[in-house]
Design an enzyme around this catalytic site. Structure first.
Site, PDB file in Angstrom:
ATOM      1  CD  GLU A  77      65.253  35.712  98.224  1.00 45.22           C
ATOM      2  OE1 GLU A  77      65.901  34.736  97.775  1.00 45.22           O
ATOM      3  OE2 GLU A  77      64.577  36.455  97.503  1.00 45.22           O
ATOM      4  CB  THR A 174      70.894  33.481  95.378  1.00 46.17           C
ATOM      5  OG1 THR A 174      70.152  32.596  94.549  1.00 46.17           O
ATOM      6  CG2 THR A 174      71.348  34.687  94.591  1.00 46.17           C
ATOM      7  CB  ALA A 191      68.268  29.373  83.740  1.00 50.00           C
ATOM      8  CB  THR A 249      70.563  27.107  87.100  1.00 47.97           C
ATOM      9  OG1 THR A 249      69.310  27.771  86.913  1.00 47.97           O
ATOM     10  CG2 THR A 249      71.567  27.654  86.108  1.00 47.97           C
ATOM     11  CG  ASP A 314      61.186  31.663  84.506  1.00 50.13           C
ATOM     12  OD1 ASP A 314      62.041  30.820  84.828  1.00 50.13           O
ATOM     13  OD2 ASP A 314      61.062  32.760  85.072  1.00 50.13           O
ATOM     14  CG  HIS A 622      66.538  49.814  89.694  1.00 47.44           C
ATOM     15  ND1 HIS A 622      66.793  50.509  90.856  1.00 47.44           N
ATOM     16  CD2 HIS A 622      67.741  49.580  89.123  1.00 47.44           C
ATOM     17  CE1 HIS A 622      68.113  50.708  90.962  1.00 47.44           C
ATOM     18  NE2 HIS A 622      68.708  50.149  89.926  1.00 47.44           N
TER      19      HIS A 622
END
Ligand code: CA
Length: 702
Positions: A77, A174, A191, A249, A314, A622
């Site tokens: 990324e 990240t 978060a 966050t 979210d 996953h």
């Protein structure tokens, strides 16, 4: 894609939450344009390259100049920085690589040796979005919270600080740091897991903490850290909101206006998601889902704009903050533009934080629009699922109408370019949810089983999912053009003065479009997806286009990329293109795997319980099995036999699969395995029904 892949896409998505970010210094950014010295190239984060050697007339002559494969397959990324002919890029596990930007020759590598057993601490994989640079130093935020300064010439560490205030909480990094006025800025993610957000500023020379801006208030029995926190606390309610962490966050967006001397950053979603759990008496819950402006020298609060007061879907305000100067209705404007998950393009006066317009760019059902007088959304009644107690399908869903993927702005067209996504989610309150301390626990307060009980909502979601590359006319607040795409979720964009827009298509192509109308002018196979935006730079007068190939992180939970669908296992690699270069990117090797599950014998009641446990603990990594994380449907008979040793015993911790012995007991483990066996048998039957032959080594039907 089987229905259960859809379930993981629709239910699980803690979405691309995490860490934070960083431009190099403003002085370098003013250079003629050969370098890409900061995350968004310049502190206004327009991601526009002024280079013109590659243009609409010759872009068809692009070929591969060089490629480099990185060490891990967990997703790429990172936005590469290029300074004085050297490329600095991060891979999975926060590893930093330096390459000769003209030839691709490896110069140095720095691995911060993040404990691989921590791979499950974050919501969305062990990806990293890049470094910052300043005066001969390179800065990386490691997954485990360290901010590390490296010598740009050698990769040798100069200083390192731990940025997590409470290591017992499930923080992760990240994001890419930024450097502004000699300070390194870094936030974090978590978060979804249960943390309290903040942004920190460190002295770039010494690593000493300069200031910290908390984004949500802590325990009110303790003194507030700042006047801003005293103000924010008045918008929270209930006895113990801080136990959940609160969220907020700062994991991606940071930009800087040197003239106004204002630093802008985006604040994440709430933790828990549901507002009745997080703040049962109501309130706006500042600074969740807000853009905040502070003084870069001190971190002093100047203004904020909250996109979604009392946010509970979210919807973080963490997407890129692009600073644009233009003229609207005859008035020169200093704008801040954001295209976040909420589904609106927010145009804000960056001198004072006033909302100028908020127009939907995709299907939106949580709000009908905005009241520009108050700057507040007009929420729809069904949006408040935690008050109604009803499972509700809302657009956009938890992946957002547009996520963190970089956007670019072309000053000549006046268009902003980004990937639009139409993908709803089922939201449902789990009224019995309580805060669960400990890492690798998702603390959203959501009933992820609700969607299972509503197949009609699943069907609508599957029927309506689509995505496009969108050019948005900033002055007129409307789409200029749109290109529908084959796979709904696509990567970041780059705009260049050659009249071009570059973007990776997730089925495995790098594409150049005409900036004014979206005509496809060039494309090349990349086999895998390209999450970040490509960059452009020049060395010795030769212009290059660089892209990072490597599907992973949260993206791979939602949609598999071309490599995954084709049964290939794409390495994470940098691919760099130039005019008349003759290289060809080699295809990844085929995956050696067979769909060979044991017979499904467990009763459906156990399968269903196992499915919910899977969503709670496993699916976040996953989900679709792409991006270097094994698809558990393809577990070998030996892996089935070793299942307890791996999941509870930590037998593969050194490969990034931590032990879940604190979260799962032996009985729960067998329920999860019962679900996986049942699912794999369903998939095998579906493949046989489609192809007429037993499936092996291919996922072509999903
Ligand atoms: Ca999130």
């Amino acid at each position: 894609m089987s229905i259960h892949r859809w379930l993981s896409a629709l239910l699980l998505l803690a979405a691309a939450s995490h860490a934070c970010a960083g431009p190099a210094d403003a002085q370098r950014a003013a250079a003629p344009g050969a370098d890409w010295p900061a995350y968004g190239r310049t502190p206004d984060e327009q991601r526009f390259s002024p280079l013109t050697q590659i243009d609409q007339s010759n872009v068809a002559r692009l070929g591969l100049a060089w490629t480099q494969t990185l060490d891990h397959e967990r997703g790429l990324e990172s936005t590469p920085l290029v300074i004085d002919g050297v490329m600095y890029v991060t891979g999975a596990w926060s590893v930093v690589y330096a390459f000769d930007a003209a030839s691709g020759r490896a110069l140095w590598k720095y691995d911060p040796q993040v404990d691989r057993a921590r791979g499950g601490d974050g919501c969305c994989g062990v990806v990293n979005r890049g470094v910052a640079a300043w005066q001969g130093r390179i800065f990386v935020g490691a997954f485990d919270g360290r901010l590390i300064a490296l010598d740009a010439g050698t990769g040798t560490p100069v200083w390192s600080v731990q940025t997590f205030v409470d290591p017992s909480r499930p923080y992760t990094i990240t994001g890419a740091p930024r450097v502004v006025k000699g300070k390194v800025l870094i936030g974090n993610g978590g978060a979804e897991m249960g943390v309290r957000g903040y942004l920190s500023a460190y002295d770039a020379n010494t690593g000493e903490l300069a200031w910290r801006f908390w984004t949500v208030p802590g325990d009110p029995s303790q003194p507030f850290e700042s006047p801003a926190m005293a103000m924010a606390a008045k918008t929270w309610s209930g006895a113990r909101w801080w136990e959940w962490g609160g969220g907020g966050t700062v994991w991606d967006a940071i930009s800087f206006d040197p003239e106004l001397d204002l630093l802008y950053f985006g604040v994440g979603n709430g933790g828990a998601w549901a507002r009745t759990l997080r703040s049962p008496g109501g309130g706006d819950n500042l600074f969740l889902s807000s853009i905040v402006a502070v003084r870069p020298d001190t971190g002093e609060y100047v203004w904020h704009y909250q996109l979604a007061p009392g946010e509970q879907w979210d919807y973080p305000a963490t997407a890129q903050l692009t600073l644009i100067d233009t003229v609207i209705d005859g008035l020169p404007r200093k704008l801040l533009v954001q295209v976040p998950k909420h589904g609106f393009v927010y145009v804000i006066d960056r001198t004072n934080g006033r909302l100028l317009s908020a127009e939907p760019f995709t299907k939106v059902t949580w709000a009908t629009g905005y009241d520009l007088a108050t700057g507040r959304p007009l929420e729809t009644p069904q949006a408040d699922y935690s008050a109604t107690g009803k499972a509700t399908l809302l657009y956009p869903g938890v992946v957002g109408g547009h996520n963190w993927h970089p956007v670019s702005y072309h000053p000549r067209t006046g268009y902003l370019y980004f990937g639009e996504l139409q993908l709803p989610s089922v939201y449902a309150l789990d009224p019995a949810a309580t805060w669960r301390m400990g890492k690798r626990r998702v603390n959203t307060g959501q009933d992820f089983g609700a969607a299972v009980a509503h197949p009609e909502l699943q069907a609508e979601a599957a029927r309506t999912t689509r995505g496009s590359l969108l050019a948005w006319d900033i002055v007129n607040a409307r789409p200029a053009w749109r290109v529908e795409q084959k796979v709904p979720l696509n990567g970041g964009t780059l705009a260049t003065a050659g009249g071009l827009v570059f973007q990776g298509a997730t089925e495995g192509r790098l594409v150049a479009y005409a900036a004014e109308d979206g005509r496809v002018l060039w494309e090349t196979p990349t086999f895998g997806g390209i999450p970040a935006g490509p960059v452009s730079y020049a060395v010795d007068g030769r212009q290059f286009i660089a892209a990072g190939i490597g599907w992973g992180g949260a993206l791979s939970i939602v949609f598999p990329d071309g490599a995954t669908v084709a049964g290939l296992r794409s390495p994470n690699r940098i691919a760099v293109y130039a005019l008349d270069a003759t290289g060809v990117l080699p295809p990844p090797p085929p995956q050696d795997r067979v769909l060979d599950p044991p017979p499904a014998t467990a009763p459906m009641e156990q399968v269903n319980r196992g499915m919910l446990l899977y969503f709670d603990h496993c699916g976040i990594c996953h989900g679709s099995g792409g991006g270097g994380v094994p698809d558990l449907g393809y577990m070998s008979r030996q892996t089935h036999a070793d299942f307890a040793a791996i999941v509870l015993g930590g037998a593969r911790a050194d490969r990034g699969m931590p032990s879940f012995h604190e979260q799962l007991d032996t009985e729960a483990l067998e329920l999860v395995r019962a679900f996986l066996v049942w699912q794999a048998n369903q998939l095998k039957a579906a493949q046989q029904a489609t192809t007429g032959v037993p499936a092996s080594g291919s996922e072509g039907t999903r």
